[in-house]
Design a protein around this motif. Structure first.
Motif, PDB file in Angstrom:
ATOM      1  N   GLU A  51       0.850  -1.177   0.000  1.00  0.00           N
ATOM      2  CA  GLU A  51       0.000   0.000   0.000  1.00  0.00           C
ATOM      3  C   GLU A  51       0.897   1.241   0.000  1.00  0.00           C
ATOM      4  O   GLU A  51       2.047   1.192   0.454  1.00  0.00           O
ATOM      5  CB  GLU A  51      -0.904   0.016   1.234  1.00  0.00           C
ATOM      6  CG  GLU A  51      -1.822  -1.199   1.334  1.00  0.00           C
ATOM      7  CD  GLU A  51      -3.080  -1.041   0.504  1.00  0.00           C
ATOM      8  OE1 GLU A  51      -3.983  -0.301   0.904  1.00  0.00           O
ATOM      9  OE2 GLU A  51      -3.157  -1.687  -0.565  1.00  0.00           O
ATOM     10  N   PHE A  52       0.365   2.377  -0.445  1.00  0.00           N
ATOM     11  CA  PHE A  52       1.164   3.603  -0.551  1.00  0.00           C
ATOM     12  C   PHE A  52       1.737   4.030   0.797  1.00  0.00           C
ATOM     13  O   PHE A  52       2.905   4.401   0.899  1.00  0.00           O
ATOM     14  CB  PHE A  52       0.305   4.738  -1.128  1.00  0.00           C
ATOM     15  CG  PHE A  52       1.055   6.029  -1.308  1.00  0.00           C
ATOM     16  CD1 PHE A  52       1.834   6.246  -2.444  1.00  0.00           C
ATOM     17  CD2 PHE A  52       0.981   7.033  -0.352  1.00  0.00           C
ATOM     18  CE1 PHE A  52       2.531   7.436  -2.613  1.00  0.00           C
ATOM     19  CE2 PHE A  52       1.679   8.226  -0.508  1.00  0.00           C
ATOM     20  CZ  PHE A  52       2.450   8.431  -1.645  1.00  0.00           C
ATOM     21  N   ALA A  53       0.925   3.963   1.851  1.00  0.00           N
ATOM     22  CA  ALA A  53       1.362   4.442   3.168  1.00  0.00           C
ATOM     23  C   ALA A  53       2.292   3.472   3.874  1.00  0.00           C
ATOM     24  O   ALA A  53       2.994   3.851   4.807  1.00  0.00           O
ATOM     25  CB  ALA A  53       0.149   4.733   4.050  1.00  0.00           C
ATOM     26  N   THR A  54       2.286   2.220   3.437  1.00  0.00           N
ATOM     27  CA  THR A  54       3.138   1.206   4.079  1.00  0.00           C
ATOM     28  C   THR A  54       3.911   0.474   2.988  1.00  0.00           C
ATOM     29  O   THR A  54       3.629  -0.681   2.678  1.00  0.00           O
ATOM     30  CB  THR A  54       2.289   0.217   4.894  1.00  0.00           C
ATOM     31  OG1 THR A  54       1.217  -0.272   4.066  1.00  0.00           O
ATOM     32  CG2 THR A  54       1.712   0.875   6.123  1.00  0.00           C
ATOM     33  N   PRO A  55       4.903   1.147   2.411  1.00  0.00           N
ATOM     34  CA  PRO A  55       5.559   0.624   1.204  1.00  0.00           C
ATOM     35  C   PRO A  55       6.366  -0.642   1.381  1.00  0.00           C
ATOM     36  O   PRO A  55       6.685  -1.294   0.397  1.00  0.00           O
ATOM     37  CB  PRO A  55       6.471   1.784   0.783  1.00  0.00           C
ATOM     38  CG  PRO A  55       6.698   2.560   2.039  1.00  0.00           C
ATOM     39  CD  PRO A  55       5.431   2.449   2.815  1.00  0.00           C
ATOM     40  N   CYS A  56       6.730  -1.001   2.586  1.00  0.00           N
ATOM     41  CA  CYS A  56       7.602  -2.160   2.777  1.00  0.00           C
ATOM     42  C   CYS A  56       6.913  -3.304   3.504  1.00  0.00           C
ATOM     43  O   CYS A  56       7.568  -4.161   4.113  1.00  0.00           O
ATOM     44  CB  CYS A  56       8.868  -1.740   3.522  1.00  0.00           C
ATOM     45  SG  CYS A  56       9.792  -0.417   2.684  1.00  0.00           S
ATOM     46  N   ILE A  57       5.582  -3.317   3.459  1.00  0.00           N
ATOM     47  CA  ILE A  57       4.784  -4.391   4.054  1.00  0.00           C
ATOM     48  C   ILE A  57       3.877  -4.965   2.974  1.00  0.00           C
ATOM     49  O   ILE A  57       3.264  -4.207   2.209  1.00  0.00           O
ATOM     50  CB  ILE A  57       3.909  -3.877   5.212  1.00  0.00           C
ATOM     51  CG1 ILE A  57       4.780  -3.287   6.321  1.00  0.00           C
ATOM     52  CG2 ILE A  57       3.039  -4.982   5.784  1.00  0.00           C
ATOM     53  CD1 ILE A  57       3.966  -2.718   7.473  1.00  0.00           C
ATOM     54  N   PRO A  58       3.751  -6.292   2.880  1.00  0.00           N
ATOM     55  CA  PRO A  58       2.831  -6.868   1.888  1.00  0.00           C
ATOM     56  C   PRO A  58       1.424  -6.296   2.047  1.00  0.00           C
ATOM     57  O   PRO A  58       0.943  -6.099   3.174  1.00  0.00           O
ATOM     58  CB  PRO A  58       2.864  -8.366   2.216  1.00  0.00           C
ATOM     59  CG  PRO A  58       4.212  -8.584   2.829  1.00  0.00           C
ATOM     60  CD  PRO A  58       4.493  -7.337   3.625  1.00  0.00           C
ATOM     61  N   HIS A  91      -1.518  -7.439   1.756  1.00  0.00           N
ATOM     62  CA  HIS A  91      -2.499  -8.243   2.491  1.00  0.00           C
ATOM     63  C   HIS A  91      -2.323  -8.101   4.004  1.00  0.00           C
ATOM     64  O   HIS A  91      -3.273  -8.262   4.760  1.00  0.00           O
ATOM     65  CB  HIS A  91      -2.393  -9.716   2.096  1.00  0.00           C
ATOM     66  CG  HIS A  91      -3.454 -10.577   2.702  1.00  0.00           C
ATOM     67  ND1 HIS A  91      -4.772 -10.546   2.271  1.00  0.00           N
ATOM     68  CD2 HIS A  91      -3.420 -11.493   3.717  1.00  0.00           C
ATOM     69  CE1 HIS A  91      -5.486 -11.401   2.992  1.00  0.00           C
ATOM     70  NE2 HIS A  91      -4.686 -11.984   3.868  1.00  0.00           N
ATOM     71  N   ASP A  92      -1.105  -7.778   4.442  1.00  0.00           N
ATOM     72  CA  ASP A  92      -0.850  -7.634   5.874  1.00  0.00           C
ATOM     73  C   ASP A  92      -1.457  -6.366   6.441  1.00  0.00           C
ATOM     74  O   ASP A  92      -1.724  -6.278   7.643  1.00  0.00           O
ATOM     75  CB  ASP A  92       0.659  -7.631   6.158  1.00  0.00           C
ATOM     76  CG  ASP A  92       1.274  -9.011   5.965  1.00  0.00           C
ATOM     77  OD1 ASP A  92       0.532  -9.955   5.626  1.00  0.00           O
ATOM     78  OD2 ASP A  92       2.502  -9.150   6.146  1.00  0.00           O
ATOM     79  N   THR A  93      -1.653  -5.353   5.598  1.00  0.00           N
ATOM     80  CA  THR A  93      -2.237  -4.101   6.063  1.00  0.00           C
ATOM     81  C   THR A  93      -3.676  -3.926   5.610  1.00  0.00           C
ATOM     82  O   THR A  93      -4.400  -3.092   6.137  1.00  0.00           O
ATOM     83  CB  THR A  93      -1.407  -2.903   5.566  1.00  0.00           C
ATOM     84  OG1 THR A  93      -1.326  -2.943   4.131  1.00  0.00           O
ATOM     85  CG2 THR A  93      -0.006  -2.938   6.148  1.00  0.00           C
ATOM     86  N   ASN A  94      -4.091  -4.713   4.627  1.00  0.00           N
ATOM     87  CA  ASN A  94      -5.476  -4.660   4.141  1.00  0.00           C
ATOM     88  C   ASN A  94      -5.874  -6.065   3.697  1.00  0.00           C
ATOM     89  O   ASN A  94      -5.522  -6.500   2.605  1.00  0.00           O
ATOM     90  CB  ASN A  94      -5.591  -3.672   2.977  1.00  0.00           C
ATOM     91  CG  ASN A  94      -7.023  -3.484   2.508  1.00  0.00           C
ATOM     92  OD1 ASN A  94      -7.927  -4.241   2.883  1.00  0.00           O
ATOM     93  ND2 ASN A  94      -7.246  -2.475   1.682  1.00  0.00           N
ATOM     94  N   ILE A  95      -6.598  -6.763   4.562  1.00  0.00           N
ATOM     95  CA  ILE A  95      -6.898  -8.178   4.302  1.00  0.00           C
ATOM     96  C   ILE A  95      -7.786  -8.382   3.082  1.00  0.00           C
ATOM     97  O   ILE A  95      -7.929  -9.500   2.595  1.00  0.00           O
ATOM     98  CB  ILE A  95      -7.546  -8.849   5.525  1.00  0.00           C
ATOM     99  CG1 ILE A  95      -8.867  -8.142   5.891  1.00  0.00           C
ATOM    100  CG2 ILE A  95      -6.607  -8.849   6.711  1.00  0.00           C
ATOM    101  CD1 ILE A  95      -9.645  -8.864   6.980  1.00  0.00           C
ATOM    102  N   SER A 113       5.096   2.080   9.240  1.00  0.00           N
ATOM    103  CA  SER A 113       4.278   3.288   9.230  1.00  0.00           C
ATOM    104  C   SER A 113       3.066   3.159  10.126  1.00  0.00           C
ATOM    105  O   SER A 113       2.802   3.981  10.973  1.00  0.00           O
ATOM    106  CB  SER A 113       3.828   3.607   7.803  1.00  0.00           C
ATOM    107  OG  SER A 113       2.962   4.700   7.790  1.00  0.00           O
ATOM    108  N   SER A 114       2.305   2.065   9.955  1.00  0.00           N
ATOM    109  CA  SER A 114       1.086   1.921  10.734  1.00  0.00           C
ATOM    110  C   SER A 114       1.384   1.610  12.185  1.00  0.00           C
ATOM    111  O   SER A 114       0.710   2.071  13.083  1.00  0.00           O
ATOM    112  CB  SER A 114       0.206   0.815  10.140  1.00  0.00           C
ATOM    113  OG  SER A 114       0.902  -0.411  10.126  1.00  0.00           O
ATOM    114  N   SER A 115       2.438   0.820  12.451  1.00  0.00           N
ATOM    115  CA  SER A 115       2.713   0.420  13.822  1.00  0.00           C
ATOM    116  C   SER A 115       3.396   1.517  14.617  1.00  0.00           C
ATOM    117  O   SER A 115       3.212   1.628  15.812  1.00  0.00           O
ATOM    118  CB  SER A 115       3.588  -0.843  13.831  1.00  0.00           C
ATOM    119  OG  SER A 115       4.801  -0.598  13.161  1.00  0.00           O
TER     120      SER A 115
END
Length: 227
Positions: free
Chosen positions: A75-82, A84-88, A166-168
């Motif tokens: 996702e744009f806001a969390t560029p280094c996380i898959p 699906h991990d930030t939006n199921i 970013s989210s955490s």
């Protein structure tokens, strides 16, 4: 004779142009080469090109030709996380690490622009170089409206240093600030009110005790009190 050759050449060029433009979407493939970055501090050349625009039915092919890299949707806001991990709700593509060596083990990942994703901006990154800008995007769309650009996405990745936190990390800061502000205001008011109430009660009790003590002393002095 010469004019006839020119006519044949023109006809051939015309046919070639028509066959190229008449390719069906299923025949059009956009190749993104995945290889080592140019330097140790810059990952912008991991994906070449970094930005691809693909239409319905067309194919985006990640061609892993060198080094150990991945092509992982995020996702744009969390560029280094898959993603699906930030939006199921997003089942993003993920090649996993592809050890291509120095062109000795070339592999490909194919992403077909089906109706469910063709109108979606697909941000992606390389697990090993995300923190130094190893990112890219398929169909960035109207960046003027969304303000989401490849440069902004790259800055996000570099700012997070590849941690994707970013989210955490931002959430506790945001929540903490809000909670702290609210808590300070509410807690401070409550604490101030409680402290004030306690002080007033003590003062009132002192005012009741002092006259009684004075009265006792007066009675003793006057001989009116028998002990």
């Amino acid at each position: 004779m010469f004019s006839a050759l020119l006519a044949v050449s023109a006809l051939a060029a015309s046919v070639a142009a028509q066959s190229h433009t008449s390719l069906s979407p299923a025949q059009i493939t956009h190749v993104i080469t995945v290889a080592n970055n140019a330097s140790a501090t810059n990952g912008s050349n991991v994906f070449t090109p970094q930005v691809v625009n693909a239409s319905l039915g067309e194919t985006v092919l990640f061609n892993f030709t060198q080094g150990n890299h991945s092509a992982t949707q995020s996702e744009f806001a969390t560029p280094c996380i898959p993603a699906h991990d930030t939006n199921i709700t997003v089942n993003g593509f993920d090649s996993g690490i592809r050890p291509a060596g120095n062109g000795t083990a070339i592999t490909q990942l194919v992403v077909i622009m089906n109706p469910d994703i063709v109108n979606t901006t697909l941000w992606f990154y390389d697990v090993n170089t995300c923190g130094i800008g190893g990112v890219g995007v398929i169909n960035p769309g109207n960046v003027s409206a969304t303000l989401q650009t490849i440069d902004g996405f790259t800055r996000n990745a570099e700012r997070l240093n590849g941690t994707g936190a970013s989210s955490s990390s931002a959430a506790p800061s945001s929540t903490g600030g809000s909670s702290g502000s609210s808590g300070t205001s509410s807690g401070g008011g409550s604490s101030g009110s409680g402290s004030g109430g306690s002080d007033n009660t003590s003062a009132a009790a002192a005012m009741r005790v002092v006259p009684a003590a004075v009265l006792v002393l007066a009675l003793i002095a006057g001989g009116a009190l028998i002990v």
